[in-house]
Design a protein around this motif. Structure first.
Motif, mmCIF file in Angstrom:
data_model
loop_
_atom_site.group_PDB
_atom_site.id
_atom_site.type_symbol
_atom_site.label_atom_id
_atom_site.label_comp_id
_atom_site.label_asym_id
_atom_site.label_seq_id
_atom_site.Cartn_x
_atom_site.Cartn_y
_atom_site.Cartn_z
ATOM 1 N N TYR A 184 0.813 -1.216 0.000
ATOM 2 C CA TYR A 184 0.000 0.000 0.000
ATOM 3 C C TYR A 184 0.844 1.262 0.000
ATOM 4 C CZ TYR A 184 -4.565 -2.024 0.032
ATOM 5 O OH TYR A 184 -5.703 -2.667 -0.359
ATOM 6 N N SER A 185 2.067 1.196 0.491
ATOM 7 C CA SER A 185 2.959 2.352 0.362
ATOM 8 C C SER A 185 3.213 2.650 -1.114
ATOM 9 C CB SER A 185 4.277 2.079 1.088
ATOM 10 O OG SER A 185 4.081 1.876 2.461
ATOM 11 N N VAL A 186 3.517 1.600 -1.866
ATOM 12 C CA VAL A 186 3.770 1.768 -3.300
ATOM 13 C C VAL A 186 2.509 2.233 -4.019
ATOM 14 C CG1 VAL A 186 4.336 0.512 -5.416
ATOM 15 C CG2 VAL A 186 5.666 0.127 -3.337
ATOM 16 N N TYR A 187 1.410 1.572 -3.717
ATOM 17 C CA TYR A 187 0.163 1.856 -4.429
ATOM 18 C C TYR A 187 -0.323 3.277 -4.165
ATOM 19 C CZ TYR A 187 -4.781 1.471 -5.602
ATOM 20 O OH TYR A 187 -6.023 1.682 -6.107
ATOM 21 N N LEU A 188 -0.403 3.663 -2.893
ATOM 22 C CA LEU A 188 -0.914 4.987 -2.561
ATOM 23 C C LEU A 188 0.046 6.077 -3.013
ATOM 24 C CD1 LEU A 188 -2.313 4.358 1.035
ATOM 25 C CD2 LEU A 188 -3.446 4.102 -1.160
ATOM 26 N N GLY A 189 1.350 5.840 -2.846
ATOM 27 C CA GLY A 189 2.310 6.849 -3.273
ATOM 28 C C GLY A 189 2.288 7.084 -4.771
ATOM 29 N N LEU A 190 2.199 6.006 -5.540
ATOM 30 C CA LEU A 190 2.156 6.145 -6.995
ATOM 31 C C LEU A 190 0.897 6.872 -7.446
ATOM 32 C CD1 LEU A 190 3.274 5.448 -9.820
ATOM 33 C CD2 LEU A 190 1.973 3.320 -9.683
ATOM 34 N N LEU A 191 -0.246 6.497 -6.882
ATOM 35 C CA LEU A 191 -1.491 7.131 -7.303
ATOM 36 C C LEU A 191 -1.533 8.602 -6.926
ATOM 37 C CD1 LEU A 191 -4.093 4.358 -6.533
ATOM 38 C CD2 LEU A 191 -3.321 5.177 -8.738
ATOM 39 N N GLN A 192 -1.071 8.908 -5.734
ATOM 40 C CA GLN A 192 -1.063 10.309 -5.324
ATOM 41 C C GLN A 192 -0.199 11.143 -6.265
ATOM 42 O OE1 GLN A 192 -0.379 10.919 -1.141
ATOM 43 N NE2 GLN A 192 0.539 12.915 -1.481
ATOM 44 N N MET A 193 0.965 10.634 -6.606
ATOM 45 C CA MET A 193 1.863 11.375 -7.494
ATOM 46 C C MET A 193 1.294 11.479 -8.909
ATOM 47 S SD MET A 193 5.788 10.447 -8.547
ATOM 48 C CE MET A 193 5.242 9.034 -9.521
ATOM 49 N N GLN A 194 0.812 10.361 -9.450
ATOM 50 C CA GLN A 194 0.344 10.362 -10.833
ATOM 51 C C GLN A 194 -0.915 11.197 -11.015
ATOM 52 O OE1 GLN A 194 2.407 9.652 -12.934
ATOM 53 N NE2 GLN A 194 2.520 7.495 -13.478
ATOM 54 N N LEU A 195 -1.807 11.164 -10.061
ATOM 55 C CA LEU A 195 -3.060 11.904 -10.242
ATOM 56 C C LEU A 195 -2.888 13.394 -10.035
ATOM 57 C CD1 LEU A 195 -5.523 9.349 -8.699
ATOM 58 C CD2 LEU A 195 -5.342 10.058 -11.072
ATOM 59 N N ILE A 196 -1.930 13.781 -9.212
ATOM 60 C CA ILE A 196 -1.618 15.210 -9.134
ATOM 61 C C ILE A 196 -1.009 15.676 -10.459
ATOM 62 C CG2 ILE A 196 -0.111 16.902 -8.015
ATOM 63 C CD1 ILE A 196 -0.551 15.450 -5.414
ATOM 64 N N LEU A 197 -0.142 14.847 -11.030
ATOM 65 C CA LEU A 197 0.416 15.187 -12.342
ATOM 66 C C LEU A 197 -0.672 15.251 -13.404
ATOM 67 C CD1 LEU A 197 3.648 12.988 -12.342
ATOM 68 C CD2 LEU A 197 3.534 15.463 -12.060
ATOM 69 N N HIS A 198 -1.584 14.299 -13.384
ATOM 70 C CA HIS A 198 -2.646 14.266 -14.391
ATOM 71 C C HIS A 198 -3.638 15.418 -14.219
ATOM 72 C CE1 HIS A 198 -2.042 9.655 -15.059
ATOM 73 N NE2 HIS A 198 -0.982 10.379 -15.365
ATOM 74 N N TYR A 199 -3.755 15.927 -12.994
ATOM 75 C CA TYR A 199 -4.671 17.049 -12.774
ATOM 76 C C TYR A 199 -4.164 18.324 -13.430
ATOM 77 C CZ TYR A 199 -7.274 20.681 -10.352
ATOM 78 O OH TYR A 199 -8.059 21.768 -10.070
ATOM 79 N N ASP A 200 -2.850 18.469 -13.512
ATOM 80 C CA ASP A 200 -2.276 19.696 -14.065
ATOM 81 C C ASP A 200 -2.595 19.803 -15.545
ATOM 82 O OD1 ASP A 200 -0.176 21.963 -13.452
ATOM 83 O OD2 ASP A 200 0.355 21.092 -15.396
ATOM 84 N N GLU A 201 -3.162 20.918 -15.932
ATOM 85 C CA GLU A 201 -3.611 21.107 -17.307
ATOM 86 C C GLU A 201 -2.444 21.154 -18.285
ATOM 87 O OE1 GLU A 201 -7.237 23.749 -18.998
ATOM 88 O OE2 GLU A 201 -5.550 24.907 -18.196
ATOM 89 N N THR A 202 -1.365 21.791 -17.892
ATOM 90 C CA THR A 202 -0.202 21.891 -18.772
ATOM 91 C C THR A 202 0.425 20.520 -19.009
ATOM 92 O OG1 THR A 202 0.212 24.104 -17.877
ATOM 93 C CG2 THR A 202 2.011 23.048 -19.111
ATOM 94 N N TYR A 203 0.531 19.732 -17.960
ATOM 95 C CA TYR A 203 1.116 18.390 -18.075
ATOM 96 C C TYR A 203 0.316 17.529 -19.049
ATOM 97 C CZ TYR A 203 2.988 13.863 -16.553
ATOM 98 O OH TYR A 203 3.569 12.627 -16.515
#
Length: 640
Positions: A111-130
Motif C-alpha cells: 500500500y505504500s507503493v500503491y498509494l504513493g504512486l497514485l497520489q503522485m500520478q493523479l496530481i500530475l494528471h490534474y495539471d492542465e499543462t502536463y
C-alpha cells in the motif's frame, strides 16, 4: 579343506558343512571324507555334545553384541526428550511470529507503493499543462475517470468469487496473487494508455476484497497456531477435550495490533515520492488557492476555485521512470516477502478438506452466514468504515480522484482524511498535504497499540472510544470552516489529522479483533472477513455516486451512520450477554474422490488436527447450528 562335521549335499556342485558353531559353504570333494559313515556319525554326535557344553558362553557373546548394537542405535545418553520438544515448539512459535511480521511488512510495502504512486500520478494528471504537453491526444482526464470507476465499482461483485478464490489458491497464495496484481498496476504506469491503465485498474478492483479477506484470515490463523504451540502440553494431556472458546483471544488481540501498527505506516511511506520528488515542482498556495473563497462546510462538492495548474515546471520523463522503478522494486519486494517468508496458514490436509466441501457450498456459505444476528448488527459499522473511505475522496481539493484512488482500497481512512481535503489543503496548500497524511499515519500506527487494552478491559471500550473521537471531530468540522491560505491554522489541522488517526486505528483494529473473537472456527473465517470487506466496498461504491453532495450533507450522513452503527453494535453485545441463539450454517463434511489418489480412510481425521472440525455441527440441525456451536459463554461475561 578338512573340517570336522557333517556334510550335507545340496546339489551335485555344492554342499554345506554343518559345524558345531555354524555352517560353511564350499565345493563338494568326496576325497575329503575319510572312514565309514557310521564312524563319521559317531564323531559328529561327540562334536555336537562338545558344542552343547560351550553354548552358555556363546549366549553371553550374543548378549554382548546386542548391547553394543543398542548403544549404537539407541538414544544418546545425554538426550532429553522434554528439552528437545520445547526446542521444537519454540521454533514453531518463532515461525508464527515471522509469518505475522512478514505479512504486515508485505501489506505495508504494497500500500505504500500503491498509494504513493497514485497520489503522485493523479496530481500530475490534474495539471492542465502536463496533460496538454505529454498526453494531448489520448484524453487523460477520461482515462482517469474510468480508472477510478474500475477501482470503486468492481469490488461490488467480490462476494461472488472471493471465497472461491481463497479456497482454490489457499490463503497465502491468494495474498501473493493480489499483491502481484498491485505490482502489475504499478508496471502499467510506465506506459500510460487506455489499454494499460484501465484493465489494470479493473484487476485492482477485483483483488481488493480478496487481499483483505485473506490477510485477515491469515492473521487469525497465526494467532490460533501460536496458541496451539505455546500450550502443546495441555493439548497432549487433553486430547479429547476442546480448549475454551476464548483461549486464544489474547493472541488475536496482539497479532491484529501488530498488523495494523505496521500497516498504518504505509500512509507515512507513501508520502516519500511526494516529499522527495513532487514537492519540488509544485506551486505555492498563493497560486493554487488564489481563486478559492470558501473552505470546509461552506464548500460544495470538490474544492471550487482550485487552480488547474499546480506544477511550476514539468518533471523530466527520466526522473519519473526512476521514481516508478523504485516503487516497482518495492512492489516486487512485497511479493518476495510473501513468497519466501510467509508460511502456509493451514496444513495441506486442512486445505484439501476446506476445498472438498464442494464449490457450490463455498459459493453459498457467505450469504448463509449473513443470517447470524451478530453479523447483521455489525453491518452499519462495516458501512461506516466504507463511508469513511470515499468521504475523503470526494472532498479533496483536486478532482476528488487523488484521494479517491488513494484511499478507496482501505475501509477506514475516509473519515481520518476528510479534514485533509476541503479543510487541510484549502488552508495550507497542496504542498503540505504529505505532512498532514504523515501526521495521520504516525498517529494511527502508534494508537493501534491502544487496542491492547482489550487484554484487560471489555472488548467494546476501544470501539466506543474510536467512535466517540470520530463523532466529536465530525461535529467540529460541521461547525467550523477554516480560512483559505491561512497558515496560522496549521497546528489545529495537524491535531485534527492526528486525532482522526487515533479514532481510525481504534475502529479498524477493534473490528478485526471483534470478528476474530466471535468466529474462531477456521472453516468460517474467510467467509466472515469476506463479508466484512464486501460491505465496505459496497459503501464505497454508494458514496462514490454521491461525490457532488455539499460538505454539510456528507458530514451529516457520516454522523448519522456512526450513531446507528454504535447503537446496533451495543444491541448485539447485549444479545450476546443474554446468550441468545445464533443462526449459523452447517459446514458440510469434506467429500473426497475415491478414484485416483485415495485421500484418507473413513476413520481418519477428516477435518484436520486442530480439534475444531465439523463434529460440533453434525449432531445438530441439518441446516444450521445453534448458539453452543459458535457462541462462547465467556462473551456474556465480557460485558459484566
Amino acid at each position: 579343506m578338512r573340517v570336522q562335521g557333517l556334510c550335507v549335499q545340496v546339489t551335485g556342485m555344492q554342499n554345506i558343512w554343518v559345524q558345531d558353531l555354524g555352517c560353511q559353504q564350499g565345493s563338494f570333494h568326496p576325497d575329503t571324507i575319510q572312514g565309514s559313515p557310521e564312524a563319521l556319525m559317531e564323531k559328529d554326535v561327540d562334536s555336537c555334545q562338545d558344542g552343547a557344553k560351550i553354548e552358555p558362553s556363546t549366549k553371553l557373546g550374543t548378549e554382548g553384541t546386542e548391547t553394543q548394537l543398542d548403544d549404537f542405535v539407541g538414544p544418546h545418553p545425554d538426550y532429553n526428550e522434554e528439552e528437545e520438544e520445547q526446542k521444537y515448539f519454540r521454533r514453531k512459535r518463532l515461525g508464527v511470529i515471522k509469518n505475522v511480521v512478514a505479512a504486515s511488512l508485505a501489506g505495508t510495502l504494497t500500500y505504500s507503493v500503491y498509494l504513493g504512486l497514485l497520489q503522485m500520478q493523479l496530481i500530475l494528471h490534474y495539471d492542465e499543462t502536463y496533460r496538454e504537453v505529454k498526453y494531448s491526444n489520448i484524453r487523460l482526464e477520461d482515462i482517469d475517470r474510468k480508472v477510478l470507476m474500475g477501482i470503486n465499482v468492481t469490488p461490488v461483485a467480490a462476494l461472488l468469487y472471493t471465497p472461491i478464490l481463497i479456497r482454490f489458491f489457499g490463503t497465502k497464495w491468494a495474498m501473493f496473487l493480489a499483491i502481484g496484481i498491485y505490482a502489475l498496476f504499478v508496471s502499467s504506469n510506465y506506459w500510460e494508455r487506455y489499454y494499460t491503465l484501465v484493465p489494470s485498474a479493473v484487476a485492482i478492483g477485483m483483488v481488493i476484497v480478496p487481499l483483505w479477506a485473506s490477510m485477515g484470515t491469515y492473521i487469525m490463523r497465526m494467532a490460533q497456531k501460536y496458541y496451539e504451540y505455546i500450550n502443546y502440553k495441555e493439548e497432549q494431556e487433553k486430547e479429547k477435550q476442546r480448549a475454551p472458546r476464548d483461549a486464544c483471544n489474547a493472541y488475536i488481540i496482539i497479532f491484529q495490533t501488530v498488523f495494523y501498527s505496521c500497516f498504518h505506516l504505509s500512509f507515512v511511506c507513501a508520502q516519500m515520492p511526494m516529499i522527495f520528488f513532487l514537492n519540488n515542482y509544485l506551486y505555492q498556495l498563493n497560486h493554487t488557492l488564489f481563486a478559492v473563497k470558501h473552505c470546509g462546510t461552506l464548500s460544495h462538492g470538490t474544492l471550487p476555485g482550485f487552480n488547474k495548474t499546480v506544477l511550476q515546471s514539468l518533471p523530466r520523463s527520466v526522473n519519473l521512470i526512476i521514481v516508478e522503478s523504485a516503487l516497482m522494486g518495492a512492489a516486487f519486494l512485497a511479493m518476495l516477502v510473501v513468497l519466501v517468508l510467509c508460511g502456509a496458514a493451514y496444513r495441506p490436509m486442512e486445505e484439501i478438506d476446506m476445498r472438498s466441501i464442494g464449490w457450490g457450498n463455498i459459493f453459498q456459505l457467505p450469504f448463509k452466514h449473513m443470517r447470524d444476528y451478530r453479523l447483521r448488527h455489525l453491518f452499519p459499522l462495516f458501512i461506516y468504515s466504507g463511508f469513511e473511505v470515499l468521504f475523503v475522496c470526494t472532498g479533496f481539493s483536486l478532482v476528488g480522484s487523488v484521494m479517491g484512488w488513494e484511499v478507496t482500497e482501505w475501509g477506514q481512512v475516509m473519515l481520518s482524511l476528510c479534514s485533509l481535503q476541503n479543510y487541510g489543503v484549502c488552508a495550507l496548500g497542496l504542498e503540505r498535504l504529505a505532512y498532514l497524511l504523515m501526521a495521520y499515519g504516525f498517529s494511527a500506527s502508534v494508537c493501534s497499540s491502544l487496542a491492547l487494552c482489550m487484554l484487560r478491559l471489555r472488548r467494546h471500550i476501544p470501539l466506543l472510544a474510536g467512535a466517540l473521537i470520530h463523532s466529536v471531530l465530525l461535529v467540529t468540522l460541521f461547525c467550523w470552516a477554516p480560512e483559505p491560505r491561512c497558515l496560522a491554522q496549521a497546528p489545529l489541522l495537524y491535531s485534527i489529522a492526528a486525532l482522526w488517526g487515533t479514532g481510525s486505528a481504534l475502529n479498524k483494529t477493534g473490528i478485526s479483533i471483534l470478528l476474530g473473537m466471535l468466529y474462531k472456527k477456521k472453516e468460517r473465517q474467510d467467509f466472515i472477513f469476506t463479508i466484512y470487506h464486501w460491505w465496505q466496498a459496497l459503501a464505497i461504491f454508494t458514496v462514490y455516486l454521491w461525490s457532488g453532495l455539499p460538505m454539510k450533507a456528507k458530514l451529516s450522513i457520516m454522523l448519522l451512520t456512526l450513531v446507528v452503527a454504535v447503537g446496533t453494535y451495543l444491541w448485539m453485545e447485549q444479545k450476546v450477554a443474554w446468550n441468545m441463539e445464533v443462526r449459523l450454517p452447517r459446514i458440510p463434511r469434506p467429500r473426497h474422490k475415491t478414484r485416483g489418489y485415495r485421500y484418507l480412510e473413513d476413520n481418519s481425521d477428516e477435518t484436520g488436527s486442530d480439534g475444531d472440525g465439523d463434529k460440533e455441527d453434525d449432531d445438530r440441525h441439518p441446516t444450521e447450528a445453534t448458539r453452543e456451536d459458535e457462541l462462547p459463554k465467556e462473551d456474556g461475561e465480557l460485558l459484566g
